[in-house]
Design a protein around this motif. Sequence first.
Motif, PDB file in Angstrom:
ATOM      1  N   ILE A 156       0.855  -1.182   0.000  1.00 20.29           N
ATOM      2  CA  ILE A 156       0.000   0.000   0.000  1.00 20.29           C
ATOM      3  C   ILE A 156       0.894   1.235   0.000  1.00 20.29           C
ATOM      4  O   ILE A 156       1.817   1.334   0.814  1.00 20.29           O
ATOM      5  CB  ILE A 156      -0.910   0.038   1.243  1.00 20.29           C
ATOM      6  N   THR A 157       0.613   2.142  -0.898  1.00 21.95           N
ATOM      7  CA  THR A 157       1.313   3.422  -0.946  1.00 21.95           C
ATOM      8  C   THR A 157       0.282   4.497  -0.633  1.00 21.95           C
ATOM      9  O   THR A 157      -0.727   4.620  -1.327  1.00 21.95           O
ATOM     10  CB  THR A 157       1.939   3.662  -2.331  1.00 21.95           C
ATOM     11  N   VAL A 158       0.539   5.249   0.428  1.00 22.57           N
ATOM     12  CA  VAL A 158      -0.404   6.258   0.894  1.00 22.57           C
ATOM     13  C   VAL A 158       0.207   7.639   0.670  1.00 22.57           C
ATOM     14  O   VAL A 158       1.354   7.875   1.039  1.00 22.57           O
ATOM     15  CB  VAL A 158      -0.724   6.074   2.398  1.00 22.57           C
ATOM     16  N   PHE A 159      -0.577   8.531   0.075  1.00 22.65           N
ATOM     17  CA  PHE A 159      -0.158   9.912  -0.126  1.00 22.65           C
ATOM     18  C   PHE A 159      -1.067  10.819   0.680  1.00 22.65           C
ATOM     19  O   PHE A 159      -2.284  10.766   0.536  1.00 22.65           O
ATOM     20  CB  PHE A 159      -0.241  10.306  -1.601  1.00 22.65           C
ATOM     21  N   ASP A 160      -0.473  11.630   1.528  1.00 22.57           N
ATOM     22  CA  ASP A 160      -1.231  12.658   2.238  1.00 22.57           C
ATOM     23  C   ASP A 160      -1.080  13.932   1.415  1.00 22.57           C
ATOM     24  O   ASP A 160      -0.056  14.608   1.467  1.00 22.57           O
ATOM     25  CB  ASP A 160      -0.705  12.853   3.657  1.00 22.57           C
ATOM     26  N   ALA A 161      -2.092  14.221   0.619  1.00 22.26           N
ATOM     27  CA  ALA A 161      -2.075  15.374  -0.275  1.00 22.26           C
ATOM     28  C   ALA A 161      -2.926  16.509   0.279  1.00 22.26           C
ATOM     29  O   ALA A 161      -3.386  17.372  -0.453  1.00 22.26           O
ATOM     30  CB  ALA A 161      -2.563  14.972  -1.669  1.00 22.26           C
ATOM     31  N   ASP A 162      -3.138  16.498   1.579  1.00 26.65           N
ATOM     32  CA  ASP A 162      -3.901  17.538   2.255  1.00 26.65           C
ATOM     33  C   ASP A 162      -2.931  18.576   2.801  1.00 26.65           C
ATOM     34  O   ASP A 162      -1.788  18.253   3.135  1.00 26.65           O
ATOM     35  CB  ASP A 162      -4.707  16.914   3.397  1.00 26.65           C
ATOM     36  N   LEU A 163      -3.384  19.809   2.896  1.00 26.05           N
ATOM     37  CA  LEU A 163      -2.558  20.864   3.492  1.00 26.05           C
ATOM     38  C   LEU A 163      -2.230  20.551   4.946  1.00 26.05           C
ATOM     39  O   LEU A 163      -1.157  20.873   5.439  1.00 26.05           O
ATOM     40  CB  LEU A 163      -3.288  22.204   3.429  1.00 26.05           C
ATOM     41  N   ASN A 164      -3.160  19.943   5.635  1.00 28.40           N
ATOM     42  CA  ASN A 164      -2.983  19.537   7.028  1.00 28.40           C
ATOM     43  C   ASN A 164      -2.571  18.072   7.032  1.00 28.40           C
ATOM     44  O   ASN A 164      -3.399  17.192   6.854  1.00 28.40           O
ATOM     45  CB  ASN A 164      -4.274  19.732   7.820  1.00 28.40           C
ATOM     46  N   ILE A 165      -1.298  17.830   7.213  1.00 31.39           N
ATOM     47  CA  ILE A 165      -0.753  16.480   7.090  1.00 31.39           C
ATOM     48  C   ILE A 165      -0.972  15.718   8.398  1.00 31.39           C
ATOM     49  O   ILE A 165      -0.338  16.018   9.405  1.00 31.39           O
ATOM     50  CB  ILE A 165       0.744  16.554   6.729  1.00 31.39           C
ATOM     51  N   HIS A 166      -1.890  14.723   8.347  1.00 30.90           N
ATOM     52  CA  HIS A 166      -2.215  13.945   9.544  1.00 30.90           C
ATOM     53  C   HIS A 166      -2.102  12.441   9.344  1.00 30.90           C
ATOM     54  O   HIS A 166      -2.018  11.707  10.319  1.00 30.90           O
ATOM     55  CB  HIS A 166      -3.643  14.248  10.014  1.00 30.90           C
ATOM     56  N   VAL A 167      -2.127  11.975   8.112  1.00 36.18           N
ATOM     57  CA  VAL A 167      -2.177  10.529   7.871  1.00 36.18           C
ATOM     58  C   VAL A 167      -0.973   9.783   8.439  1.00 36.18           C
ATOM     59  O   VAL A 167      -1.154   8.734   9.064  1.00 36.18           O
ATOM     60  CB  VAL A 167      -2.397  10.227   6.368  1.00 36.18           C
ATOM     61  N   PRO A 168       0.261  10.281   8.277  1.00 38.55           N
ATOM     62  CA  PRO A 168       1.375   9.520   8.881  1.00 38.55           C
ATOM     63  C   PRO A 168       1.174   9.295  10.380  1.00 38.55           C
ATOM     64  O   PRO A 168       1.364   8.174  10.874  1.00 38.55           O
ATOM     65  CB  PRO A 168       2.602  10.399   8.603  1.00 38.55           C
ATOM     66  N   GLU A 169       0.764  10.328  11.079  1.00 38.60           N
ATOM     67  CA  GLU A 169       0.537  10.214  12.526  1.00 38.60           C
ATOM     68  C   GLU A 169      -0.603   9.234  12.819  1.00 38.60           C
ATOM     69  O   GLU A 169      -0.505   8.412  13.736  1.00 38.60           O
ATOM     70  CB  GLU A 169       0.221  11.582  13.112  1.00 38.60           C
ATOM     71  N   LEU A 170      -1.686   9.310  12.043  1.00 36.42           N
ATOM     72  CA  LEU A 170      -2.811   8.398  12.257  1.00 36.42           C
ATOM     73  C   LEU A 170      -2.405   6.943  12.051  1.00 36.42           C
ATOM     74  O   LEU A 170      -2.990   6.043  12.649  1.00 36.42           O
ATOM     75  CB  LEU A 170      -3.973   8.753  11.326  1.00 36.42           C
ATOM     76  N   LEU A 171      -1.399   6.730  11.202  1.00 33.90           N
ATOM     77  CA  LEU A 171      -0.916   5.381  10.942  1.00 33.90           C
ATOM     78  C   LEU A 171       0.192   4.957  11.906  1.00 33.90           C
ATOM     79  O   LEU A 171       0.741   3.868  11.787  1.00 33.90           O
ATOM     80  CB  LEU A 171      -0.423   5.271   9.493  1.00 33.90           C
ATOM     81  N   GLY A 172       0.543   5.842  12.844  1.00 30.84           N
ATOM     82  CA  GLY A 172       1.547   5.508  13.837  1.00 30.84           C
ATOM     83  C   GLY A 172       2.981   5.786  13.421  1.00 30.84           C
ATOM     84  O   GLY A 172       3.919   5.282  14.035  1.00 30.84           O
ATOM     85  N   PHE A 173       3.168   6.587  12.369  1.00 25.28           N
ATOM     86  CA  PHE A 173       4.500   6.950  11.920  1.00 25.28           C
ATOM     87  C   PHE A 173       4.913   8.281  12.525  1.00 25.28           C
ATOM     88  O   PHE A 173       4.070   9.076  12.941  1.00 25.28           O
ATOM     89  CB  PHE A 173       4.539   7.099  10.393  1.00 25.28           C
ATOM     90  N   GLN A 174       6.217   8.531  12.501  1.00 26.47           N
ATOM     91  CA  GLN A 174       6.694   9.847  12.904  1.00 26.47           C
ATOM     92  C   GLN A 174       6.322  10.861  11.815  1.00 26.47           C
ATOM     93  O   GLN A 174       6.001  10.494  10.697  1.00 26.47           O
ATOM     94  CB  GLN A 174       8.216   9.835  13.149  1.00 26.47           C
ATOM     95  N   GLU A 175       6.418  12.124  12.185  1.00 24.85           N
ATOM     96  CA  GLU A 175       6.138  13.198  11.246  1.00 24.85           C
ATOM     97  C   GLU A 175       7.175  13.149  10.122  1.00 24.85           C
ATOM     98  O   GLU A 175       8.351  12.874  10.357  1.00 24.85           O
ATOM     99  CB  GLU A 175       6.228  14.542  11.979  1.00 24.85           C
ATOM    100  N   ILE A 176       6.738  13.413   8.914  1.00 30.38           N
ATOM    101  CA  ILE A 176       7.643  13.450   7.767  1.00 30.38           C
ATOM    102  C   ILE A 176       8.245  14.847   7.686  1.00 30.38           C
ATOM    103  O   ILE A 176       7.522  15.842   7.647  1.00 30.38           O
ATOM    104  CB  ILE A 176       6.905  13.082   6.457  1.00 30.38           C
ATOM    105  N   SER A 177       9.555  14.916   7.684  1.00 33.82           N
ATOM    106  CA  SER A 177      10.275  16.184   7.632  1.00 33.82           C
ATOM    107  C   SER A 177       9.838  17.012   6.418  1.00 33.82           C
ATOM    108  O   SER A 177       9.608  16.461   5.338  1.00 33.82           O
ATOM    109  CB  SER A 177      11.773  15.900   7.545  1.00 33.82           C
ATOM    110  N   LYS A 178       9.745  18.323   6.606  1.00 30.83           N
ATOM    111  CA  LYS A 178       9.377  19.204   5.487  1.00 30.83           C
ATOM    112  C   LYS A 178      10.333  19.057   4.319  1.00 30.83           C
ATOM    113  O   LYS A 178       9.943  19.208   3.163  1.00 30.83           O
ATOM    114  CB  LYS A 178       9.328  20.656   5.957  1.00 30.83           C
TER     115      LYS A 178
END
Length: 170
Positions: free
Chosen positions: A32-54
């Motif tokens: 599964i490849t997930v793209f968070d294409a929202d201005l408010n980036i929340h999907v990585p956190e919801l999936l239990g990942f660390q924040e993705i560096s800018k």
Amino acid sequence: MRIAFVGKGGSGKSTLSASLSLFISKQKLKPITVFDADLNIHVPELLGFQEISKNNHISAKEPTEEIKRWLIGDNEIENLGAFRKTTPPTRKSNIIKIESIKETPLYKYGVHRDNISVFAVGTYEKDEIGATCYHNSLATFESILNHTDDKGGYIIADMVAGVDSFAGTL
């Protein structure tokens, strides 16, 4: 298979994107490849990942340039400005295959666990608010989608709020 969650702000796009990603991942059928294409980036956190560096947002300068150069492949496009979001792939282009995403430069800009890879398109910096359009950030994402073979897995996208996703090639 490609699945995008679109709708108004606060409608649950991020929650549904993350929930479906987790549900599919537990089946362990395909990557599964997930793209968070929202201005408010929340999907990585919801999936239990660390924040993705800018710096690793795929719309940031370095990732955009590296990914586009790789997608161009052996095409005779020397100027990255000539490679538009709507540039179609050719036989000389490199194609991202979900099942072998580790072999692409895109991979290093995401976070990964088991059979899930998560990428953040990006968001505004303070000095960009009101000075630029979010469509510019989505351009690299559009190029990636145009050059991806998803037969070997899933692409799940949490899209920006509103109907803009329908106005372009997304």
